[in-house]
Write a protein that holds these residues in place. Structure first.
Motif, short mmCIF file in Angstrom:
data_model
loop_
_atom_site.label_atom_id
_atom_site.label_comp_id
_atom_site.label_asym_id
_atom_site.label_seq_id
_atom_site.Cartn_x
_atom_site.Cartn_y
_atom_site.Cartn_z
N ARG A 112 -5.63 -7.01 -5.65
CA ARG A 112 -6.77 -7.34 -4.80
C ARG A 112 -6.65 -6.31 -3.62
O ARG A 112 -7.53 -5.96 -3.65
CB ARG A 112 -6.49 -8.88 -4.00
N ASN A 113 -5.71 -5.73 -3.38
CA ASN A 113 -5.49 -4.22 -3.16
C ASN A 113 -4.54 -3.40 -3.15
O ASN A 113 -3.50 -3.85 -4.20
CB ASN A 113 -4.95 -4.34 -1.72
N ILE A 114 -4.81 -2.19 -3.39
CA ILE A 114 -3.98 -1.30 -3.59
C ILE A 114 -4.34 -0.18 -2.28
O ILE A 114 -5.02 0.05 -2.36
CB ILE A 114 -4.75 -0.21 -5.45
N ARG A 115 -2.88 0.11 -2.49
CA ARG A 115 -2.39 1.32 -1.13
C ARG A 115 -1.80 2.29 -1.27
O ARG A 115 -0.52 2.07 -2.33
CB ARG A 115 -1.90 0.63 0.14
N VAL A 116 -2.46 3.33 -1.09
CA VAL A 116 -1.55 4.73 -1.22
C VAL A 116 -1.36 4.98 -0.17
O VAL A 116 -1.63 5.71 1.20
CB VAL A 116 -2.78 5.59 -2.26
N THR A 117 -0.12 5.54 -0.13
CA THR A 117 0.64 6.41 0.87
C THR A 117 1.51 7.90 0.09
O THR A 117 1.84 8.42 -0.34
CB THR A 117 2.33 5.78 1.85
#
Length: 346
Positions: free
Chosen positions: A135-140
């Motif tokens: 449901r969520n894709i986080r990029v750092t």
């Protein structure tokens, strides 16, 4: 009676003065049994054998002989037998009827079939029922490249299963030569985190009529068709003989020592914070490595030994010269302890 000795003995007289007639008398009773067989007959056959218990007892010196003998510990009486109480059986299996035993066996077989089926149903429910869904894709870690571009490279999509192959996703992201995928992790059942690091453009060099832009480690980031293209923000590398260039891979030089010297100088200056002061790095001769600053000062480093000390001395001396308002000229650092500055000639 005069005792018989070796000096007054007469033939035919046995020792002690009495004549013995049961065996012949030797000529000299003081001789050894080898010469006097009659003495061997009188002596015990165990004379030279240690069969007597006296010879077999342990040796005791004067101190131990006076000590009382060790009689050991007194015998102990055996412990009394423990009282054993027999508990009546909790469950008398013999009283089970054959029908009851069969019923219990059938129940166990049913449970063995139901439990795996229930687990499989729960797994499918988690997988397709929205529990294990992204449901969520986080990029750092990204700076210039957008998170949308990194997600596009990863080919991850919202709504797909969160059971992913991290290695495969990393390889997809690193198809962009500017990106290093450090980690792909599942933060929760529905959130995936992608951590990246961007390679920075540091050098510009020419080979075979084209321009090549690399990072500080020598990885080729891109090429340009115009070798004379100006890139004042990059360090122009001169004198490096390049054998092969492939985008996304490290430069292959004809002389590896040249590439090692370039890489070490760039990395040292990056750590020290002085890379932005350098305009040109010349490694045409490894015995005379040269640099040129943005304001035109020539820096002579000499060979590739003690580069850390030489570059540190360069930054210190240059700061002092700038405070004095001096620019240009030549700063020789072949001896890092004794740098020499020559002002520009008029």
């Amino acid at each position: 009676m005069t005792p018989v000795t070796q000096d007054n003995w007469q033939p035919g007289t046995p020792p002690g003065g009495r004549r013995r007639t049961q065996h012949p008398t030797a000529e000299n009773p003081f001789e050894e049994p080898e010469q006097s067989p009659e003495l061997r007959q009188e002596r015990s056959p165990d004379l030279y054998r240690a069969t007597n218990p006296f010879w077999n007892q342990p040796f005791r010196d004067a101190e131990s002989a006076s000590a009382p003998p060790d009689l050991g510990e007194p015998p102990q009486s055996p412990p009394p037998e423990a009282s054993v109480w027999s508990h009546p059986p909790v469950l008398d299996t013999d009283s089970y009827s054959e029908e009851t035993q069969k019923r219990h066996h059938r129940t166990r077989r049913v449970w063995k079939a139901i439990v795996p089926l229930a687990l499989a149903i729960l797994f499918v429910a988690f997988l397709f029922g929205g529990v294990l869904t992204v449901r969520n894709i986080r990029v750092t870690g990204n700076v210039r490249i957008s998170a949308e571009e990194i997600i596009r490279l990863s080919k991850l999509k919202l709504g797909q299963s969160s059971l992913i192959n991290e290695k495969e996703i990393s390889n997809r992201i690193e198809q962009n030569p500017y990106l290093i995928c450090r980690m792909v992790s599942l933060e929760s059942f529905d959130t995936i985190c992608i951590e990246v690091k961007e390679r920075q453009e540091v050098t510009f060099l020419t080979t075979s009529g084209i321009g090549v832009i690399t990072d500080a480690h020598g990885y080729v980031l891109r090429t340009v068709q115009n070798a004379n293209e100006s890139h004042p923000e990059l360090v122009r590398v001169q004198g490096l003989s390049v054998k092969k260039t492939i985008i996304g891979q490290k430069l292959i030089a004809n002389q590896q020592k040249q590439l090692d010297a370039v890489t070490e100088v760039l990395l040292q200056l990056t750590v020290m914070g002085g890379l932005d002061q350098i305009a040109v790095l010349d490694v045409s001769s490894l015995d005379r490595i040269r640099m040129q600053t943005m304001d035109g000062m020539e820096i002579v480093l000499g060979d590739s030994s003690l580069l850390h000390e030489k570059l540190r001395a360069f930054l210190i001396v240059r700061t002092e010269l700038s405070a004095m308002g001096k620019t240009g000229g030549t700063l020789t650092l072949t001896d890092a302890v004794n740098p020499v500055y020559a002002p520009p000639t008029v």
